[in-house]
Design a protein around this motif. Sequence first.
Motif, PDB file in Angstrom:
ATOM      1  N   LEU A 284       0.827  -1.207   0.000  1.00 28.42           N
ATOM      2  CA  LEU A 284       0.000   0.000   0.000  1.00 28.42           C
ATOM      3  C   LEU A 284       0.864   1.262   0.000  1.00 28.42           C
ATOM      4  O   LEU A 284       0.569   2.223  -0.719  1.00 28.42           O
ATOM      5  CB  LEU A 284      -0.927   0.003   1.222  1.00 28.42           C
ATOM      6  N   THR A 285       1.915   1.251   0.794  1.00 27.28           N
ATOM      7  CA  THR A 285       2.803   2.417   0.856  1.00 27.28           C
ATOM      8  C   THR A 285       3.433   2.691  -0.508  1.00 27.28           C
ATOM      9  O   THR A 285       3.435   3.830  -0.992  1.00 27.28           O
ATOM     10  CB  THR A 285       3.912   2.195   1.903  1.00 27.28           C
ATOM     11  N   ILE A 286       3.955   1.641  -1.128  1.00 25.95           N
ATOM     12  CA  ILE A 286       4.564   1.796  -2.458  1.00 25.95           C
ATOM     13  C   ILE A 286       3.520   2.248  -3.466  1.00 25.95           C
ATOM     14  O   ILE A 286       3.757   3.150  -4.282  1.00 25.95           O
ATOM     15  CB  ILE A 286       5.211   0.471  -2.914  1.00 25.95           C
ATOM     16  N   GLY A 287       2.334   1.629  -3.402  1.00 26.93           N
ATOM     17  CA  GLY A 287       1.269   1.961  -4.341  1.00 26.93           C
ATOM     18  C   GLY A 287       0.837   3.411  -4.243  1.00 26.93           C
ATOM     19  O   GLY A 287       0.638   4.082  -5.271  1.00 26.93           O
ATOM     20  N   PHE A 288       0.715   3.931  -3.033  1.00 25.47           N
ATOM     21  CA  PHE A 288       0.295   5.320  -2.860  1.00 25.47           C
ATOM     22  C   PHE A 288       1.374   6.295  -3.332  1.00 25.47           C
ATOM     23  O   PHE A 288       1.060   7.332  -3.913  1.00 25.47           O
ATOM     24  CB  PHE A 288      -0.078   5.595  -1.404  1.00 25.47           C
ATOM     25  N   PHE A 289       2.648   5.956  -3.119  1.00 20.73           N
ATOM     26  CA  PHE A 289       3.714   6.821  -3.624  1.00 20.73           C
ATOM     27  C   PHE A 289       3.738   6.847  -5.148  1.00 20.73           C
ATOM     28  O   PHE A 289       3.940   7.900  -5.771  1.00 20.73           O
ATOM     29  CB  PHE A 289       5.070   6.373  -3.071  1.00 20.73           C
ATOM     30  N   ILE A 290       3.524   5.688  -5.758  1.00 15.15           N
ATOM     31  CA  ILE A 290       3.463   5.630  -7.219  1.00 15.15           C
ATOM     32  C   ILE A 290       2.282   6.450  -7.726  1.00 15.15           C
ATOM     33  O   ILE A 290       2.392   7.196  -8.708  1.00 15.15           O
ATOM     34  CB  ILE A 290       3.344   4.166  -7.697  1.00 15.15           C
ATOM     35  N   ALA A 291       1.135   6.330  -7.044  1.00 11.91           N
ATOM     36  CA  ALA A 291      -0.064   7.073  -7.449  1.00 11.91           C
ATOM     37  C   ALA A 291       0.179   8.579  -7.370  1.00 11.91           C
ATOM     38  O   ALA A 291      -0.196   9.329  -8.284  1.00 11.91           O
ATOM     39  CB  ALA A 291      -1.242   6.680  -6.560  1.00 11.91           C
ATOM     40  N   ILE A 292       0.802   9.030  -6.283  1.00 12.99           N
ATOM     41  CA  ILE A 292       1.095  10.453  -6.142  1.00 12.99           C
ATOM     42  C   ILE A 292       2.022  10.930  -7.260  1.00 12.99           C
ATOM     43  O   ILE A 292       1.821  11.995  -7.855  1.00 12.99           O
ATOM     44  CB  ILE A 292       1.719  10.737  -4.762  1.00 12.99           C
ATOM     45  N   GLY A 293       3.027  10.102  -7.577  1.00 16.64           N
ATOM     46  CA  GLY A 293       3.940  10.450  -8.663  1.00 16.64           C
ATOM     47  C   GLY A 293       3.229  10.556 -10.002  1.00 16.64           C
ATOM     48  O   GLY A 293       3.492  11.476 -10.790  1.00 16.64           O
TER      49      GLY A 293
ATOM     50  N   PHE B 211      -1.301  14.829 -19.322  1.00 11.12           N
ATOM     51  CA  PHE B 211      -1.920  13.627 -19.865  1.00 11.12           C
ATOM     52  C   PHE B 211      -2.961  13.079 -18.894  1.00 11.12           C
ATOM     53  O   PHE B 211      -2.856  13.247 -17.686  1.00 11.12           O
ATOM     54  CB  PHE B 211      -0.887  12.544 -20.210  1.00 11.12           C
ATOM     55  N   ASN B 212      -3.974  12.449 -19.468  1.00 13.21           N
ATOM     56  CA  ASN B 212      -5.075  11.894 -18.681  1.00 13.21           C
ATOM     57  C   ASN B 212      -4.682  10.527 -18.141  1.00 13.21           C
ATOM     58  O   ASN B 212      -4.240   9.652 -18.894  1.00 13.21           O
ATOM     59  CB  ASN B 212      -6.326  11.775 -19.563  1.00 13.21           C
ATOM     60  N   LEU B 213      -4.827  10.339 -16.842  1.00 17.15           N
ATOM     61  CA  LEU B 213      -4.454   9.071 -16.229  1.00 17.15           C
ATOM     62  C   LEU B 213      -5.395   7.936 -16.615  1.00 17.15           C
ATOM     63  O   LEU B 213      -5.029   6.770 -16.566  1.00 17.15           O
ATOM     64  CB  LEU B 213      -4.405   9.219 -14.706  1.00 17.15           C
ATOM     65  N   GLY B 214      -6.634   8.273 -16.968  1.00 17.07           N
ATOM     66  CA  GLY B 214      -7.528   7.297 -17.564  1.00 17.07           C
ATOM     67  C   GLY B 214      -8.212   6.350 -16.588  1.00 17.07           C
ATOM     68  O   GLY B 214      -8.038   6.404 -15.368  1.00 17.07           O
ATOM     69  N   LEU B 215      -8.992   5.453 -17.198  1.00 19.82           N
ATOM     70  CA  LEU B 215      -9.839   4.530 -16.444  1.00 19.82           C
ATOM     71  C   LEU B 215      -9.034   3.577 -15.574  1.00 19.82           C
ATOM     72  O   LEU B 215      -9.391   3.331 -14.416  1.00 19.82           O
ATOM     73  CB  LEU B 215     -10.716   3.742 -17.419  1.00 19.82           C
ATOM     74  N   TRP B 216      -7.946   3.039 -16.112  1.00 18.60           N
ATOM     75  CA  TRP B 216      -7.218   2.007 -15.373  1.00 18.60           C
ATOM     76  C   TRP B 216      -6.538   2.560 -14.135  1.00 18.60           C
ATOM     77  O   TRP B 216      -6.337   1.842 -13.160  1.00 18.60           O
ATOM     78  CB  TRP B 216      -6.206   1.314 -16.290  1.00 18.60           C
ATOM     79  N   PHE B 217      -6.181   3.839 -14.170  1.00 18.04           N
ATOM     80  CA  PHE B 217      -5.632   4.458 -12.954  1.00 18.04           C
ATOM     81  C   PHE B 217      -6.694   4.485 -11.869  1.00 18.04           C
ATOM     82  O   PHE B 217      -6.409   4.180 -10.701  1.00 18.04           O
ATOM     83  CB  PHE B 217      -5.153   5.878 -13.255  1.00 18.04           C
ATOM     84  N   SER B 218      -7.924   4.849 -12.242  1.00 22.49           N
ATOM     85  CA  SER B 218      -9.024   4.873 -11.266  1.00 22.49           C
ATOM     86  C   SER B 218      -9.282   3.480 -10.709  1.00 22.49           C
ATOM     87  O   SER B 218      -9.531   3.313  -9.511  1.00 22.49           O
ATOM     88  CB  SER B 218     -10.292   5.424 -11.917  1.00 22.49           C
ATOM     89  N   VAL B 219      -9.211   2.470 -11.578  1.00 21.44           N
ATOM     90  CA  VAL B 219      -9.396   1.084 -11.119  1.00 21.44           C
ATOM     91  C   VAL B 219      -8.294   0.714 -10.129  1.00 21.44           C
ATOM     92  O   VAL B 219      -8.553   0.109  -9.075  1.00 21.44           O
ATOM     93  CB  VAL B 219      -9.397   0.112 -12.315  1.00 21.44           C
ATOM     94  N   GLY B 220      -7.049   1.081 -10.465  1.00 19.85           N
ATOM     95  CA  GLY B 220      -5.933   0.792  -9.566  1.00 19.85           C
ATOM     96  C   GLY B 220      -6.082   1.475  -8.220  1.00 19.85           C
ATOM     97  O   GLY B 220      -5.783   0.896  -7.171  1.00 19.85           O
ATOM     98  N   MET B 221      -6.575   2.722  -8.237  1.00 19.12           N
ATOM     99  CA  MET B 221      -6.778   3.445  -6.987  1.00 19.12           C
ATOM    100  C   MET B 221      -7.904   2.822  -6.158  1.00 19.12           C
ATOM    101  O   MET B 221      -7.857   2.832  -4.925  1.00 19.12           O
ATOM    102  CB  MET B 221      -7.078   4.915  -7.268  1.00 19.12           C
ATOM    103  N   CYS B 222      -8.910   2.276  -6.820  1.00 19.20           N
ATOM    104  CA  CYS B 222      -9.968   1.556  -6.095  1.00 19.20           C
ATOM    105  C   CYS B 222      -9.393   0.333  -5.398  1.00 19.20           C
ATOM    106  O   CYS B 222      -9.759   0.022  -4.250  1.00 19.20           O
ATOM    107  CB  CYS B 222     -11.080   1.143  -7.053  1.00 19.20           C
ATOM    108  N   LEU B 223      -8.468  -0.352  -6.075  1.00 19.54           N
ATOM    109  CA  LEU B 223      -7.816  -1.510  -5.455  1.00 19.54           C
ATOM    110  C   LEU B 223      -6.982  -1.087  -4.252  1.00 19.54           C
ATOM    111  O   LEU B 223      -6.984  -1.760  -3.214  1.00 19.54           O
ATOM    112  CB  LEU B 223      -6.941  -2.223  -6.484  1.00 19.54           C
ATOM    113  N   LEU B 224      -6.275   0.041  -4.381  1.00 18.01           N
ATOM    114  CA  LEU B 224      -5.492   0.547  -3.251  1.00 18.01           C
ATOM    115  C   LEU B 224      -6.401   0.928  -2.086  1.00 18.01           C
ATOM    116  O   LEU B 224      -6.099   0.629  -0.925  1.00 18.01           O
ATOM    117  CB  LEU B 224      -4.674   1.758  -3.679  1.00 18.01           C
ATOM    118  N   ALA B 225      -7.514   1.598  -2.396  1.00 19.28           N
ATOM    119  CA  ALA B 225      -8.456   1.990  -1.339  1.00 19.28           C
ATOM    120  C   ALA B 225      -9.038   0.755  -0.659  1.00 19.28           C
ATOM    121  O   ALA B 225      -9.178   0.708   0.569  1.00 19.28           O
ATOM    122  CB  ALA B 225      -9.570   2.847  -1.919  1.00 19.28           C
ATOM    123  N   GLY B 226      -9.377  -0.255  -1.458  1.00 25.46           N
ATOM    124  CA  GLY B 226      -9.895  -1.501  -0.889  1.00 25.46           C
ATOM    125  C   GLY B 226      -8.865  -2.181  -0.004  1.00 25.46           C
ATOM    126  O   GLY B 226      -9.186  -2.679   1.087  1.00 25.46           O
ATOM    127  N   GLY B 227      -7.611  -2.194  -0.461  1.00 24.84           N
ATOM    128  CA  GLY B 227      -6.546  -2.772   0.358  1.00 24.84           C
ATOM    129  C   GLY B 227      -6.349  -2.002   1.648  1.00 24.84           C
ATOM    130  O   GLY B 227      -6.094  -2.587   2.704  1.00 24.84           O
TER     131      GLY B 227
END
Length: 239
Positions: A160-169, A179-195
């Motif tokens: 989770l820590t690594i994932g959130f740092f990557i997301a912030i970057g 550039f637009n981060l797009g749908l898959w970024f939102s899906v990835g963030m949902c997975l991080l939030a769920g975790g």
Amino acid sequence: MDNQFPYQSSEKIMLSNISEVERVAFYKKTYGHVAGGVLAFILFEYLLLQSETVVSFMLSMTQGYKWLLLLGGFMVATNFAEGMAMKTSDKNTQYLAYGIYIFFEALIFVPMLYIVTQLMGPSGTDILYQASIVTLALFTGLTAVVLLTKKDFSFLKTGLTIGFFIAIGLIIAGTIFGFNLGLWFSVGMCLLAGGSILYQTSNLVKKYGVEDYIPAALGLFASLMLLFWYILRIFMSRD
């Protein structure tokens, strides 16, 4: 929106040292305060959306470097509120911190909810309703998995820590380079939030004392709102 754990004192009675009945009472208080936070968020959001000044200002802050400034200010304000709640046992101070956190969550949601409720027409209402139902269903399901199975999800912390740092970057890079981060970024963030929900729920017993239900609720509320943010973005992208 990631959360730290409350200040530990030698006098604190940890959940791991009390009976199951007392733990259930703690869980009821914690999730009752999460529900109260959601209601307060709705109230704050309604009031903020009534102000043309607030709406105009927040919409103006969604472009380019201003968005980064807004996110930076949000992180500073919310970290201050989290620290206030988690380093004191005074309930009035904890409630104040929780209220501050909820207010800033409502403020950061103003641009997106204004678009959904005012600019998207009748479909926006459906999108908001559907995203809310899905968010609450996922939050309830993930919480139930932890409380019923009693599985330890502390192993998720590093990921989770690594994932959130990557997301912030990625958010910073997307804003700077346009550039637009797009749908898959939102899906990835949902997975991080769920975790994050799984991790925080499984660590309630290990990290909180019997009187820490307000800080615990604040942490869970933060993850719930992160999940809602990106689920709403996914539903908006379909329209």
